[in-house]
Design a protein around this motif. Structure first.
Motif, short mmCIF file in Angstrom:
data_model
loop_
_atom_site.label_atom_id
_atom_site.label_comp_id
_atom_site.label_asym_id
_atom_site.label_seq_id
_atom_site.Cartn_x
_atom_site.Cartn_y
_atom_site.Cartn_z
N ARG A 111 0.79 -1.33 -0.03
CA ARG A 111 0.01 -0.03 0.06
C ARG A 111 0.89 1.39 0.02
N ILE A 112 1.63 1.14 0.60
CA ILE A 112 2.74 2.38 0.91
C ILE A 112 3.40 2.63 -0.46
N ARG A 113 4.04 1.43 -0.94
CA ARG A 113 4.71 1.68 -2.38
C ARG A 113 3.52 2.06 -3.47
N ASN A 114 2.67 1.57 -3.46
CA ASN A 114 1.54 1.99 -4.43
C ASN A 114 0.94 3.34 -4.21
N SER A 115 0.93 3.90 -3.12
CA SER A 115 0.66 5.34 -2.87
C SER A 115 1.72 6.26 -3.50
N PHE A 116 2.96 6.05 -3.23
CA PHE A 116 3.96 6.50 -3.87
C PHE A 116 4.03 6.76 -5.14
N ARG A 118 1.48 6.20 -7.13
CA ARG A 118 0.14 6.91 -7.92
C ARG A 118 0.38 8.26 -7.69
N ASN A 119 1.14 8.95 -6.54
CA ASN A 119 1.36 10.43 -6.42
C ASN A 119 2.42 10.80 -7.54
N ASP A 120 3.25 9.78 -7.72
CA ASP A 120 4.45 10.31 -8.80
C ASP A 120 3.77 10.23 -10.09
N ARG A 121 3.08 9.19 -10.68
CA ARG A 121 2.29 9.26 -11.93
C ARG A 121 1.45 10.49 -12.02
N SER A 122 0.41 10.83 -11.13
CA SER A 122 -0.34 11.91 -10.95
C SER A 122 0.50 13.12 -11.27
N PHE A 123 1.49 13.35 -10.95
CA PHE A 123 2.43 14.48 -10.86
C PHE A 123 2.89 14.53 -12.19
N ARG A 124 3.39 13.51 -12.88
CA ARG A 124 3.88 13.40 -14.27
C ARG A 124 3.03 13.83 -15.22
N GLU A 125 1.70 13.13 -15.01
CA GLU A 125 0.33 13.29 -15.99
C GLU A 125 0.09 14.92 -15.88
N ASP A 126 0.00 15.51 -14.78
CA ASP A 126 -0.30 17.09 -14.78
C ASP A 126 0.62 17.79 -15.29
N SER A 127 2.10 17.52 -15.01
CA SER A 127 3.03 18.31 -15.89
C SER A 127 3.02 18.39 -17.13
N ASN A 128 2.85 17.27 -17.62
CA ASN A 128 2.83 16.95 -19.26
C ASN A 128 1.75 17.65 -20.01
N ARG A 129 0.54 17.98 -19.06
CA ARG A 129 -0.80 18.31 -20.15
C ARG A 129 -0.28 19.80 -20.26
#
Length: 158
Positions: A111-116, A118-129
């Motif tokens: 759970r801890i690994r997946n939360s990191f 998810r947060n990393d993926r959402s940051f990358r997706e937002d910055s590339n938009r």
């Protein structure tokens, strides 16, 4: 027709003297003797740089502690009953509790690994938009909100 086989118990090898780790023992003794000799040269030598010899001897004696720890830990005898690993020598009475704790710890770490992730993926997706808001700050703590389409130039005078 049955034949009987006699199995002799396996006896551990008996180490006499300094134990199993003779190299660590002799390195530790050599460092101690060398450190004391260098320290005594500093104390009784009457040299101008006597403090250098005193400190160097003390440091060498301190470093001999590493060899003493190696020697001591190499001579610890652990009975084979306590040398159980995860491959298949687990005691039956602890099997249920151990499996439960391992399962819970595995779930928590995933759970801890997946939360990191998810947060990393959402940051990358937002910055590339295109058109995403990016906050820029300088060493003077001035914050500017800028869209990625607009280019904001500020002159710098030195």
């Amino acid at each position: 027709m049955s034949t009987s086989v006699q199995v002799e118990p396996v006896m551990e090898k008996s180490y006499e003297g300094v134990g199993r780790c003779k190299c660590s023992f002799w390195f530790a003794v050599a460092h101690d003797i060398l450190g004391i000799l260098i320290m005594m040269v500093g104390v009784f030598g009457g040299l101008v740089i006597h403090d250098l010899f005193i400190y160097a001897g003390a440091i060498i004696i301190f470093l001999s502690l590493i060899w003493w720890v190696f020697w001591y830990s190499g001579n610890i005898d652990v009975p084979p009953e306590e040398l159980e690993d995860d491959v298949g020598m687990i005691k039956l009475r602890n099997k249920g509790l151990t499996q439960t704790v391992r399962r819970m710890s595995g779930r928590l770490s995933s759970r801890i690994r997946n939360s990191f992730r998810r947060n990393d993926r959402s940051f990358r997706e937002d910055s590339n938009r295109p058109g995403a808001e990016v906050s820029l700050s300088t060493i003077y703590d001035n914050t500017f909100a800028s869209a990625t389409k607009d280019i904001y130039k500020e002159t710098l005078s030195i």
